[in-house]
Design a protein around this motif. Structure first.
Motif, mmCIF file in Angstrom:
data_model
loop_
_atom_site.group_PDB
_atom_site.id
_atom_site.type_symbol
_atom_site.label_atom_id
_atom_site.label_comp_id
_atom_site.label_asym_id
_atom_site.label_seq_id
_atom_site.Cartn_x
_atom_site.Cartn_y
_atom_site.Cartn_z
ATOM 1 N N SER A 148 19.918 -19.945 -21.111
ATOM 2 C CA SER A 148 19.175 -21.152 -21.451
ATOM 3 C C SER A 148 19.996 -21.949 -22.465
ATOM 4 N N LEU A 149 19.618 -23.197 -22.667
ATOM 5 C CA LEU A 149 20.314 -24.027 -23.641
ATOM 6 C C LEU A 149 20.184 -23.439 -25.044
ATOM 7 N N ASP A 216 18.922 -31.086 -33.944
ATOM 8 C CA ASP A 216 20.106 -31.941 -34.079
ATOM 9 C C ASP A 216 21.264 -31.428 -33.217
ATOM 10 N N LYS A 217 21.394 -30.122 -33.111
ATOM 11 C CA LYS A 217 22.436 -29.556 -32.253
ATOM 12 C C LYS A 217 22.245 -29.985 -30.800
ATOM 13 N N THR A 218 20.997 -29.872 -30.319
ATOM 14 C CA THR A 218 20.742 -30.233 -28.923
ATOM 15 C C THR A 218 20.994 -31.711 -28.686
ATOM 16 N N GLU A 219 20.621 -32.561 -29.642
ATOM 17 C CA GLU A 219 20.819 -34.001 -29.473
ATOM 18 C C GLU A 219 22.302 -34.367 -29.471
ATOM 19 N N LEU A 220 23.086 -33.709 -30.314
ATOM 20 C CA LEU A 220 24.515 -34.012 -30.355
ATOM 21 C C LEU A 220 25.206 -33.580 -29.068
ATOM 22 N N VAL A 221 24.860 -32.381 -28.578
ATOM 23 C CA VAL A 221 25.441 -31.897 -27.323
ATOM 24 C C VAL A 221 24.971 -32.751 -26.152
ATOM 25 N N ARG A 222 23.699 -33.116 -26.161
ATOM 26 C CA ARG A 222 23.149 -33.962 -25.091
ATOM 27 C C ARG A 222 23.873 -35.306 -25.047
ATOM 28 N N HIS A 223 24.168 -35.850 -26.229
ATOM 29 C CA HIS A 223 24.853 -37.142 -26.304
ATOM 30 C C HIS A 223 26.277 -37.058 -25.748
ATOM 31 N N ALA A 224 26.875 -35.856 -25.855
ATOM 32 C CA ALA A 224 28.266 -35.674 -25.415
ATOM 33 C C ALA A 224 28.378 -35.168 -23.985
ATOM 34 N N ALA A 225 27.251 -34.919 -23.327
ATOM 35 C CA ALA A 225 27.258 -34.214 -22.044
ATOM 36 C C ALA A 225 27.884 -35.002 -20.894
ATOM 37 N N ILE A 226 28.036 -36.307 -21.045
ATOM 38 C CA ILE A 226 28.701 -37.114 -20.018
ATOM 39 C C ILE A 226 30.176 -37.301 -20.336
ATOM 40 N N VAL A 227 30.471 -37.690 -21.580
ATOM 41 C CA VAL A 227 31.838 -38.107 -21.906
ATOM 42 C C VAL A 227 32.807 -36.950 -22.080
ATOM 43 N N THR A 374 20.217 -27.611 -12.015
ATOM 44 C CA THR A 374 19.865 -26.261 -12.454
ATOM 45 C C THR A 374 18.945 -26.340 -13.668
ATOM 46 N N THR A 375 18.345 -25.212 -14.012
ATOM 47 C CA THR A 375 17.471 -25.165 -15.190
ATOM 48 C C THR A 375 18.239 -25.541 -16.452
ATOM 49 N N PHE A 376 19.470 -25.038 -16.586
ATOM 50 C CA PHE A 376 20.288 -25.350 -17.759
ATOM 51 C C PHE A 376 20.549 -26.854 -17.842
ATOM 52 N N ALA A 377 20.901 -27.485 -16.722
ATOM 53 C CA ALA A 377 21.187 -28.922 -16.703
ATOM 54 C C ALA A 377 19.948 -29.717 -17.095
ATOM 55 N N LYS A 378 18.771 -29.308 -16.607
ATOM 56 C CA LYS A 378 17.537 -30.018 -16.943
ATOM 57 C C LYS A 378 17.212 -29.878 -18.418
ATOM 58 N N GLU A 379 17.442 -28.690 -18.984
ATOM 59 C CA GLU A 379 17.236 -28.514 -20.427
ATOM 60 C C GLU A 379 18.192 -29.391 -21.214
ATOM 61 N N LEU A 380 19.421 -29.481 -20.743
ATOM 62 C CA LEU A 380 20.434 -30.257 -21.453
ATOM 63 C C LEU A 380 20.087 -31.746 -21.461
ATOM 64 N N PHE A 381 19.667 -32.278 -20.316
ATOM 65 C CA PHE A 381 19.432 -33.706 -20.216
ATOM 66 C C PHE A 381 18.005 -34.130 -20.540
#
Length: 385
Positions: A148-149, A216-227, A374-381
């Motif tokens: 999981s994330l 804050d960790k999840t938001e920072l990683v989420r923000h970087a998940a495309i670039v 996937t479940t991980f991708a949905k948690e991430l985004f």
């Protein structure tokens, strides 16, 4: 060999005499004095047993100071009248050298002379390059856990585990290919999952990231998940022209329209080619420059994090940016460095726009069930819930 030569008991460099009770070099002497005078407190990022020798004595200040005390440096030997720290005219250095010293200090790397400063500078870049090297080794490996994330972000970084890297990343079967083949939807899925997995491990190597709250960790990683995945894909792609990105298993994409993919994701593909691949090739960035630019891109205070987190992230980002600029000036000369540095940093604006549009495409694709995330991708985004 000079058998009468004494060596520094702290780092085994050549001693410049007895300082604070023991034979020591100028670097360790000044480090010890500055630590005492400024009443500095350090923290070890590992297990408080880091090696301290002439090649890596600047890497961990906690362990270096502990070794100073262990080998017998005496705090009481400091004389306030002689050992005060301040500006003197004879210490004036050219502007670039001053910038090196200030930047090394801000990055948490001690430097007490031009030679020491150069070593600190080299130590910093050795760390940046090693983080990127191990990150890519993990990406090339066959290891991909199902987690999981929250499990990903709350565990220790695999990039800091030499035993794991030796077993699963360095020695495990790598992705290879003998011929290229056009990418399929399942290939996109696979490489996106790999890049998101590596992104979480990469994120945890930053000290500032470790200090953030879970939200804050999840938001920072989420923000970087495309670039960040886009940067990995482009920089590590073999050169098959300005319109082709090749993955480590030989799958590739180019400007060919893919009618089975959502329009927004097709548009994102073209943006990667135009906004990342083309300028990367034109600027001709090297490995160190890429590693630093990737860190700058990841440490984005525009992520939806708390104010305290924004300030901490921005401070770390400024430090990396300064180091990158100094590195490019040393390598290219100031005139060429300014042009290359400016163009590289300005890529961030266009990449942010690309990320916003791509995230909208991800939401739309999920809503209409065009993509089986996937479940991980949905948690991430979309969040843990």
């Amino acid at each position: 060999m000079n058998f009468n030569q004494e060596y520094c008991l702290v780092c085994q460099d050549t001693s410049s005499g007895y300082h604070y009770g023991i034979p020591s070099c100028n670097g360790c002497k000044t480090f010890f004095r500055r630590t005492i005078i400024k009443n500095q407190i350090f923290v070890c990022q590992f297990d408080k047993n880091c090696p301290v020798d002439r090649s890596i004595r600047c890497a961990c200040k906690f362990c270096r100071f502990e070794k100073c005390l262990k080998v017998g440096m005496d705090k009481s030997a400091l004389q306030a009248s002689r050992d005060r720290i301040g500006y003197t005219k004879r210490n004036r250095k050219p502007k670039l050298k001053n910038l090196l010293i200030r930047s090394s200090s801000e990055s948490g790397i001690e430097s007490s002379s031009q030679g020491e400063c150069t070593k600190a500078f080299e130590t910093y870049w050795s760390y940046v390059a090693n983080r990127e090297k191990t990150s890519n080794e993990l990406r090339l490996s066959s290891y991909l856990p199902q987690r999981s994330l929250k499990e990903s972000l709350c565990s220790k970084s695999l990039l800091n585990d030499p035993i794991f890297l030796s077993k699963y990343a360095i020695r495990s079967p790598k992705h290879t290919y003998t011929e290229l083949r056009f990418i399929t939807q399942s290939d996109y899925h696979y490489w996106h999952e790999r890049d998101w997995f590596v992104l979480t491990e990469y994120a945890k190597t930053f000290k500032v990231f470790q200090s953030l709250s879970y939200v804050d960790k999840t938001e920072l990683v989420r923000h970087a998940a495309i670039v960040i995945p886009a940067l990995n894909q482009v920089y590590n792609s073999p050169d098959h022209g300005l319109d082709t990105v090749v993955f480590p298993d030989g799958t590739y994409y180019d400007r060919t329209h893919e009618p089975t993919r959502p329009a927004g994701l097709n548009r994102k593909k073209y943006q990667v080619l135009d906004l990342v691949l083309k300028p990367f090739r034109e600027i001709e960035i090297n490995f160190n420059e890429f590693a630093a630019f990737k860190a700058i891109t990841f440490l984005n205070p525009d992520a939806e994090v708390s104010l305290a987190a924004k300030n901490a992230i921005n401070e770390e980002r400024l430090s990396v940016t300064k180091q990158l600029y100094i590195y490019m000036v040393q390598k290219d000369g100031i005139e060429r460095a300014i042009k290359r540095f400016s163009r590289l940093i300005l890529m961030g604006t266009s990449m942010s726009k690309m990320a916003c549009e791509s995230k909208e495409a991800v939401w739309i694709a999920d809503f209409f069930e065009n993509i089986g995330y996937t479940t991980f991708a949905k948690e991430l985004f979309f969040g843990d819930t």
